[in-house]
Design a protein around this motif. Structure first.
Motif, PDB file in Angstrom:
ATOM      1  N   GLU B  56       0.834  -1.211   0.000  1.00 59.66           N
ATOM      2  CA  GLU B  56       0.000   0.000   0.000  1.00 59.66           C
ATOM      3  C   GLU B  56       0.869   1.261   0.000  1.00 59.66           C
ATOM      4  O   GLU B  56       0.595   2.217  -0.734  1.00 59.66           O
ATOM      5  CB  GLU B  56      -0.904   0.030   1.238  1.00 59.66           C
ATOM      6  CG  GLU B  56      -1.948  -1.075   1.304  1.00 59.66           C
ATOM      7  CD  GLU B  56      -2.979  -0.985   0.196  1.00 59.66           C
ATOM      8  OE1 GLU B  56      -3.205   0.118  -0.339  1.00 59.66           O
ATOM      9  OE2 GLU B  56      -3.557  -2.032  -0.156  1.00 59.66           O
ATOM     10  N   ASN B  60       1.291   4.263  -2.885  1.00 60.67           N
ATOM     11  CA  ASN B  60       1.082   5.690  -2.612  1.00 60.67           C
ATOM     12  C   ASN B  60       2.282   6.511  -3.077  1.00 60.67           C
ATOM     13  O   ASN B  60       2.127   7.549  -3.726  1.00 60.67           O
ATOM     14  CB  ASN B  60       0.874   5.919  -1.116  1.00 60.67           C
ATOM     15  CG  ASN B  60      -0.543   5.602  -0.682  1.00 60.67           C
ATOM     16  OD1 ASN B  60      -1.408   5.322  -1.517  1.00 60.67           O
ATOM     17  ND2 ASN B  60      -0.786   5.638   0.610  1.00 60.67           N
ATOM     18  N   TYR B  64       1.570   9.167  -5.861  1.00 67.81           N
ATOM     19  CA  TYR B  64       1.435  10.570  -5.464  1.00 67.81           C
ATOM     20  C   TYR B  64       2.768  11.320  -5.431  1.00 67.81           C
ATOM     21  O   TYR B  64       2.784  12.539  -5.377  1.00 67.81           O
ATOM     22  CB  TYR B  64       0.759  10.676  -4.092  1.00 67.81           C
ATOM     23  CG  TYR B  64      -0.588   9.998  -4.055  1.00 67.81           C
ATOM     24  CD1 TYR B  64      -1.663  10.502  -4.786  1.00 67.81           C
ATOM     25  CD2 TYR B  64      -0.795   8.844  -3.309  1.00 67.81           C
ATOM     26  CE1 TYR B  64      -2.898   9.877  -4.769  1.00 67.81           C
ATOM     27  CE2 TYR B  64      -2.026   8.208  -3.289  1.00 67.81           C
ATOM     28  CZ  TYR B  64      -3.070   8.724  -4.027  1.00 67.81           C
ATOM     29  OH  TYR B  64      -4.278   8.092  -4.019  1.00 67.81           O
ATOM     30  N   GLY B 114      -5.639   2.814   1.872  1.00 69.32           N
ATOM     31  CA  GLY B 114      -4.210   2.557   2.028  1.00 69.32           C
ATOM     32  C   GLY B 114      -3.654   2.936   3.382  1.00 69.32           C
ATOM     33  O   GLY B 114      -3.126   2.084   4.107  1.00 69.32           O
TER      34      GLY B 114
HETATM   35 MG   LIG Z   1      -3.235   4.367  -1.333  1.00 67.21          MG
END
Ligand SMILES: [Mg+2]
Ligand SMILES: Nc1ncnc2c1ncn2[C@@H]1O[C@H](COP(=O)(O)OP(=O)(O)OP(=O)(O)O)[C@@H](O)[C@H]1O
Lengths: 136, 145
Positions: B56, B60, B64, B114
Protein backbone atom coordinates in the motif's frame (compact mmCIF):
# COMPACT_ATOMS: atom_id res chain seq x y z
CA UNK A 1 4.16 -7.88 -22.47
CA UNK A 2 3.33 -10.09 -19.48
CA UNK A 3 -0.12 -11.59 -19.39
CA UNK A 4 -2.05 -14.04 -17.22
CA UNK A 5 -3.50 -16.80 -19.42
CA UNK A 6 -7.25 -17.39 -19.45
CA UNK A 7 -8.52 -20.88 -20.21
CA UNK A 8 -11.93 -21.65 -21.59
CA UNK A 9 -13.75 -24.72 -20.36
CA UNK A 10 -17.26 -25.06 -21.69
CA UNK A 11 -19.36 -22.25 -20.29
CA UNK A 12 -16.61 -21.22 -17.86
CA UNK A 13 -13.41 -19.23 -17.95
CA UNK A 14 -10.56 -20.33 -15.70
CA UNK A 15 -7.71 -18.20 -14.47
CA UNK A 16 -4.89 -19.43 -12.28
CA UNK A 17 -2.76 -16.66 -10.88
CA UNK A 18 0.70 -18.10 -10.30
CA UNK A 19 2.63 -14.94 -9.52
CA UNK A 20 2.18 -11.97 -7.26
CA UNK A 21 0.69 -9.37 -9.53
CA UNK A 22 1.89 -5.87 -9.97
CA UNK A 23 -0.76 -3.31 -10.79
CA UNK A 24 -0.45 -3.20 -14.57
CA UNK A 25 -0.60 -6.98 -14.83
CA UNK A 26 -3.75 -7.02 -12.70
CA UNK A 27 -5.35 -4.31 -14.84
CA UNK A 28 -4.54 -6.25 -18.01
CA UNK A 29 -6.12 -9.35 -16.53
CA UNK A 30 -9.23 -7.38 -15.62
CA UNK A 31 -9.75 -6.07 -19.14
CA UNK A 32 -8.79 -9.38 -20.79
CA UNK A 33 -11.28 -11.27 -18.63
CA UNK A 34 -14.14 -8.87 -19.17
CA UNK A 35 -13.56 -8.87 -22.93
CA UNK A 36 -13.41 -12.63 -22.94
CA UNK A 37 -16.67 -12.95 -20.99
CA UNK A 38 -18.25 -10.61 -23.48
CA UNK A 39 -16.88 -12.39 -26.53
CA UNK A 40 -17.53 -15.98 -25.44
CA UNK A 41 -20.75 -15.40 -23.52
CA UNK A 42 -19.22 -17.35 -20.64
CA UNK A 43 -21.56 -18.00 -17.73
CA UNK A 44 -18.94 -18.24 -15.04
CA UNK A 45 -15.45 -17.09 -14.11
CA UNK A 46 -13.24 -19.09 -11.78
CA UNK A 47 -10.16 -17.34 -10.38
CA UNK A 48 -7.66 -19.50 -8.53
CA UNK A 49 -5.54 -17.39 -6.16
CA UNK A 50 -4.13 -20.24 -4.06
CA UNK A 51 -0.58 -19.32 -5.15
CA UNK A 52 -1.07 -15.64 -4.33
CA UNK A 53 0.50 -14.60 -1.04
CA UNK A 54 -0.51 -10.93 -1.04
CA UNK A 55 -3.80 -9.29 -1.95
CA UNK A 56 -3.68 -5.58 -1.24
CA UNK A 57 -6.39 -2.96 -1.74
CA UNK A 58 -5.62 -2.61 -5.45
CA UNK A 59 -5.71 -6.31 -6.19
CA UNK A 60 -8.82 -6.67 -4.02
CA UNK A 61 -10.49 -3.93 -5.97
CA UNK A 62 -9.61 -5.61 -9.27
CA UNK A 63 -11.19 -8.85 -8.08
CA UNK A 64 -14.30 -6.91 -7.05
CA UNK A 65 -14.39 -5.15 -10.43
CA UNK A 66 -14.13 -8.42 -12.35
CA UNK A 67 -17.03 -9.81 -10.33
CA UNK A 68 -19.28 -6.80 -10.79
CA UNK A 69 -18.53 -6.32 -14.49
CA UNK A 70 -19.05 -10.02 -15.13
CA UNK A 71 -22.35 -9.84 -13.30
CA UNK A 72 -23.51 -7.15 -15.70
CA UNK A 73 -22.57 -9.49 -18.54
CA UNK A 74 -24.56 -12.24 -16.83
CA UNK A 75 -21.63 -14.31 -15.57
CA UNK A 76 -20.92 -15.37 -12.00
CA UNK A 77 -17.46 -15.10 -10.43
CA UNK A 78 -15.96 -17.43 -7.86
CA UNK A 79 -12.57 -16.86 -6.22
CA UNK A 80 -10.89 -20.08 -5.21
CA UNK A 81 -8.20 -21.01 -2.70
CA UNK A 82 -7.61 -17.75 -0.86
CA UNK A 83 -4.95 -18.38 1.79
CA UNK A 84 -6.24 -17.81 5.35
CA UNK A 85 -3.53 -15.21 6.04
CA UNK A 86 -4.67 -13.29 2.96
CA UNK A 87 -8.30 -13.43 4.05
CA UNK A 88 -7.45 -12.16 7.55
CA UNK A 89 -5.32 -9.34 6.14
CA UNK A 90 -8.00 -8.24 3.68
CA UNK A 91 -10.57 -7.92 6.46
CA UNK A 92 -8.20 -5.93 8.69
CA UNK A 93 -7.27 -3.72 5.76
CA UNK A 94 -10.97 -2.94 5.45
CA UNK A 95 -11.76 -4.68 2.17
CA UNK A 96 -14.05 -7.61 2.81
CA UNK A 97 -14.59 -8.41 -0.92
CA UNK A 98 -18.33 -7.88 -0.85
CA UNK A 99 -20.27 -9.58 -3.61
CA UNK A 100 -17.45 -11.97 -4.49
CA UNK A 101 -18.15 -15.66 -3.99
CA UNK A 102 -15.34 -17.78 -2.60
CA UNK A 103 -14.64 -21.51 -2.44
CA UNK A 104 -11.90 -23.60 -0.87
CA UNK A 105 -10.65 -25.35 -3.98
CA UNK A 106 -11.20 -25.68 -7.74
CA UNK A 107 -13.65 -28.53 -7.45
CA UNK A 108 -15.82 -26.79 -4.86
CA UNK A 109 -15.59 -23.59 -6.87
CA UNK A 110 -16.73 -25.36 -9.99
CA UNK A 111 -19.67 -26.90 -8.15
CA UNK A 112 -20.61 -23.53 -6.71
CA UNK A 113 -20.53 -21.96 -10.17
CA UNK A 114 -22.67 -24.73 -11.60
CA UNK A 115 -25.20 -24.24 -8.83
CA UNK A 116 -25.33 -20.50 -9.43
CA UNK A 117 -25.81 -20.44 -13.15
CA UNK A 118 -28.54 -21.73 -15.32
CA UNK A 119 -27.36 -23.75 -18.29
CA UNK A 120 -30.31 -24.60 -20.51
CA UNK A 121 -30.83 -28.36 -20.51
CA UNK A 122 -33.52 -30.67 -21.81
CA UNK A 123 -34.39 -32.87 -18.90
CA UNK A 124 -32.34 -33.29 -15.76
CA UNK A 125 -33.76 -36.73 -14.99
CA UNK A 126 -32.31 -38.35 -18.07
CA UNK A 127 -28.62 -38.50 -17.35
CA UNK A 128 -27.84 -41.42 -19.65
CA UNK A 129 -26.39 -39.56 -22.60
CA UNK A 130 -24.97 -36.30 -21.34
CA UNK A 131 -22.10 -37.45 -19.15
CA UNK A 132 -18.97 -37.22 -21.24
CA UNK A 133 -16.46 -37.33 -18.40
CA UNK A 134 -13.87 -40.08 -18.25
CA UNK A 135 -15.62 -43.43 -18.05
CA UNK A 136 -13.53 -46.25 -16.66
CA UNK B 1 5.75 1.39 29.15
CA UNK B 2 4.47 3.85 26.60
CA UNK B 3 4.96 3.58 22.87
CA UNK B 4 7.28 6.58 22.80
CA UNK B 5 9.80 5.23 25.30
CA UNK B 6 9.73 1.75 23.78
CA UNK B 7 10.49 3.25 20.40
CA UNK B 8 13.57 4.93 21.83
CA UNK B 9 14.89 1.60 23.05
CA UNK B 10 14.67 -0.08 19.67
CA UNK B 11 18.00 -1.13 18.21
CA UNK B 12 18.61 -1.41 14.50
CA UNK B 13 20.41 -4.65 13.60
CA UNK B 14 20.53 -4.41 9.82
CA UNK B 15 19.78 -1.83 7.15
CA UNK B 16 18.92 -2.11 3.49
CA UNK B 17 17.94 0.77 1.26
CA UNK B 18 15.73 0.25 -1.77
CA UNK B 19 15.01 2.79 -4.46
CA UNK B 20 11.44 2.87 -5.78
CA UNK B 21 11.11 4.31 -9.26
CA UNK B 22 8.89 1.98 -11.24
CA UNK B 23 5.97 -0.30 -10.47
CA UNK B 24 8.11 -3.44 -10.81
CA UNK B 25 10.35 -2.17 -8.01
CA UNK B 26 7.49 -2.91 -5.64
CA UNK B 27 7.76 -6.62 -6.50
CA UNK B 28 11.46 -6.51 -5.62
CA UNK B 29 10.77 -4.63 -2.39
CA UNK B 30 8.09 -7.09 -1.31
CA UNK B 31 10.50 -9.98 -1.87
CA UNK B 32 13.17 -8.31 0.26
CA UNK B 33 10.69 -7.60 3.05
CA UNK B 34 9.62 -11.24 2.89
CA UNK B 35 13.26 -12.34 3.21
CA UNK B 36 13.93 -10.33 6.35
CA UNK B 37 10.58 -11.31 7.87
CA UNK B 38 11.42 -14.98 7.37
CA UNK B 39 14.91 -14.38 8.77
CA UNK B 40 13.50 -13.18 12.09
CA UNK B 41 10.96 -16.03 12.08
CA UNK B 42 7.92 -13.79 11.76
CA UNK B 43 4.66 -15.77 11.65
CA UNK B 44 2.93 -16.17 8.30
CA UNK B 45 -0.08 -13.98 9.08
CA UNK B 46 2.18 -11.18 10.33
CA UNK B 47 4.36 -11.52 7.24
CA UNK B 48 1.27 -11.16 5.11
CA UNK B 49 0.10 -8.11 7.07
CA UNK B 50 3.53 -6.48 6.79
CA UNK B 51 4.00 -7.10 3.07
CA UNK B 52 0.46 -5.96 2.32
CA UNK B 53 1.12 -2.76 4.28
CA UNK B 54 4.35 -2.25 2.33
CA UNK B 55 2.47 -2.77 -0.90
CA UNK B 56 0.00 0.00 0.00
CA UNK B 57 2.73 2.46 0.96
CA UNK B 58 4.83 1.80 -2.16
CA UNK B 59 1.80 2.37 -4.34
CA UNK B 60 1.08 5.69 -2.61
CA UNK B 61 4.70 6.72 -3.08
CA UNK B 62 4.64 5.84 -6.77
CA UNK B 63 1.23 7.35 -7.43
CA UNK B 64 1.44 10.57 -5.46
CA UNK B 65 5.16 11.28 -5.26
CA UNK B 66 6.63 9.62 -8.36
CA UNK B 67 8.58 7.18 -6.25
CA UNK B 68 11.03 7.43 -3.38
CA UNK B 69 13.00 5.29 -1.04
CA UNK B 70 12.36 2.45 1.36
CA UNK B 71 14.65 1.60 4.24
CA UNK B 72 14.27 -1.96 5.49
CA UNK B 73 15.58 -2.63 8.98
CA UNK B 74 15.63 -5.56 11.33
CA UNK B 75 15.14 -4.07 14.77
CA UNK B 76 15.24 -5.41 18.26
CA UNK B 77 13.72 -4.31 21.54
CA UNK B 78 16.02 -6.67 23.39
CA UNK B 79 13.37 -9.32 23.94
CA UNK B 80 11.86 -9.48 20.47
CA UNK B 81 12.81 -8.70 16.90
CA UNK B 82 10.80 -6.92 14.27
CA UNK B 83 10.92 -5.37 10.82
CA UNK B 84 10.81 -1.61 10.42
CA UNK B 85 10.13 0.00 7.06
CA UNK B 86 10.63 3.69 6.37
CA UNK B 87 9.16 5.09 3.17
CA UNK B 88 10.51 8.51 2.22
CA UNK B 89 9.61 10.61 -0.77
CA UNK B 90 10.16 14.12 -2.02
CA UNK B 91 6.64 14.44 -3.39
CA UNK B 92 4.05 17.17 -2.83
CA UNK B 93 3.39 16.21 0.81
CA UNK B 94 0.02 15.79 2.50
CA UNK B 95 -1.74 19.02 3.51
CA UNK B 96 -4.11 17.41 6.02
CA UNK B 97 -2.78 14.21 7.58
CA UNK B 98 -5.80 13.74 9.84
CA UNK B 99 -8.04 13.68 6.77
CA UNK B 100 -5.68 11.41 4.84
CA UNK B 101 -5.72 8.90 7.71
CA UNK B 102 -9.53 8.63 7.57
CA UNK B 103 -11.11 5.56 5.94
CA UNK B 104 -12.45 6.60 2.56
CA UNK B 105 -10.43 9.78 2.10
CA UNK B 106 -8.78 9.88 -1.31
CA UNK B 107 -7.55 12.55 -3.68
CA UNK B 108 -6.83 9.81 -6.22
CA UNK B 109 -10.46 8.74 -6.80
CA UNK B 110 -9.67 5.53 -5.00
CA UNK B 111 -11.00 3.74 -1.92
CA UNK B 112 -8.92 5.71 0.57
CA UNK B 113 -7.99 2.52 2.39
CA UNK B 114 -4.21 2.56 2.03
CA UNK B 115 -3.13 4.66 5.00
CA UNK B 116 -5.80 3.75 7.58
CA UNK B 117 -5.71 0.09 6.49
CA UNK B 118 -1.93 -0.02 6.76
CA UNK B 119 -2.11 1.36 10.29
CA UNK B 120 -4.44 -1.47 11.28
CA UNK B 121 -2.02 -4.07 9.93
CA UNK B 122 1.11 -3.05 11.84
CA UNK B 123 2.24 -2.50 15.46
CA UNK B 124 3.69 0.98 15.03
CA UNK B 125 2.74 3.58 12.45
CA UNK B 126 4.15 7.05 12.09
CA UNK B 127 3.54 9.58 9.34
CA UNK B 128 5.30 12.89 8.81
CA UNK B 129 4.66 15.18 5.89
CA UNK B 130 5.43 18.69 4.80
CA UNK B 131 3.72 20.31 1.85
CA UNK B 132 6.24 20.95 -0.87
CA UNK B 133 8.91 18.81 0.78
CA UNK B 134 7.70 15.27 0.99
CA UNK B 135 6.29 12.48 3.10
CA UNK B 136 7.77 9.89 5.42
CA UNK B 137 5.85 6.88 6.70
CA UNK B 138 7.41 4.46 9.18
CA UNK B 139 5.85 1.14 10.10
CA UNK B 140 7.01 -1.59 12.45
CA UNK B 141 5.86 -5.16 12.78
CA UNK B 142 7.11 -7.40 15.59
CA UNK B 143 7.87 -11.01 14.77
CA UNK B 144 4.92 -12.19 16.81
CA UNK B 145 3.17 -8.98 17.78
MG1 LIG C 1 -3.24 4.37 -1.33
N1 LIG D 1 3.33 9.61 -0.37
C1 LIG D 1 2.30 10.48 -0.50
N2 LIG D 1 2.52 11.72 -1.00
C2 LIG D 1 1.50 12.60 -1.15
N3 LIG D 1 0.23 12.33 -0.84
C3 LIG D 1 -0.07 11.12 -0.34
C4 LIG D 1 0.95 10.14 -0.15
N4 LIG D 1 0.36 9.02 0.36
C5 LIG D 1 -0.95 9.31 0.49
N5 LIG D 1 -1.23 10.56 0.08
C6 LIG D 1 -2.54 11.25 0.11
O1 LIG D 1 -3.34 10.63 1.12
C7 LIG D 1 -4.57 10.17 0.55
C8 LIG D 1 -4.99 8.90 1.25
O2 LIG D 1 -4.10 7.83 0.95
P1 LIG D 1 -4.63 6.33 1.02
O3 LIG D 1 -3.54 5.42 0.62
O4 LIG D 1 -5.25 6.13 2.37
O5 LIG D 1 -5.82 6.30 -0.04
P2 LIG D 1 -5.73 6.29 -1.65
O6 LIG D 1 -4.34 6.02 -2.09
O7 LIG D 1 -6.35 7.55 -2.13
O8 LIG D 1 -6.69 5.08 -1.99
P3 LIG D 1 -6.31 3.51 -1.90
O9 LIG D 1 -5.02 3.37 -1.16
O10 LIG D 1 -7.45 2.87 -1.16
O11 LIG D 1 -6.22 3.07 -3.31
C9 LIG D 1 -4.28 10.01 -0.92
O12 LIG D 1 -5.45 10.12 -1.69
C10 LIG D 1 -3.32 11.16 -1.18
O13 LIG D 1 -4.01 12.37 -1.34
Amino acid sequence: MDRIPILRMGAFLLVTIQVDLYDRLALTLESDLVQMVNKTGAKGVLIDISAVSIVDSFMGRIIGNIASMSRILDAATVVVGMQPAVAITLIELGLPLKGVHTALDMEKGMNLLKSMIHIPQEDDDQDLTTDDSIAE
Amino acid sequence: MTTKTSLLMILSLSKDNIQIVREQDSVFLKNRVKEVAVKIKMGLVNQTRLITAASELVRNMLRYANGGNCLIEIVSSGKINGVRLTFSDKGPGIPDITAAMRDGFSTGKSLGLGLPGTKRLVNEFEIKSKVGEGTQVTILKWANG
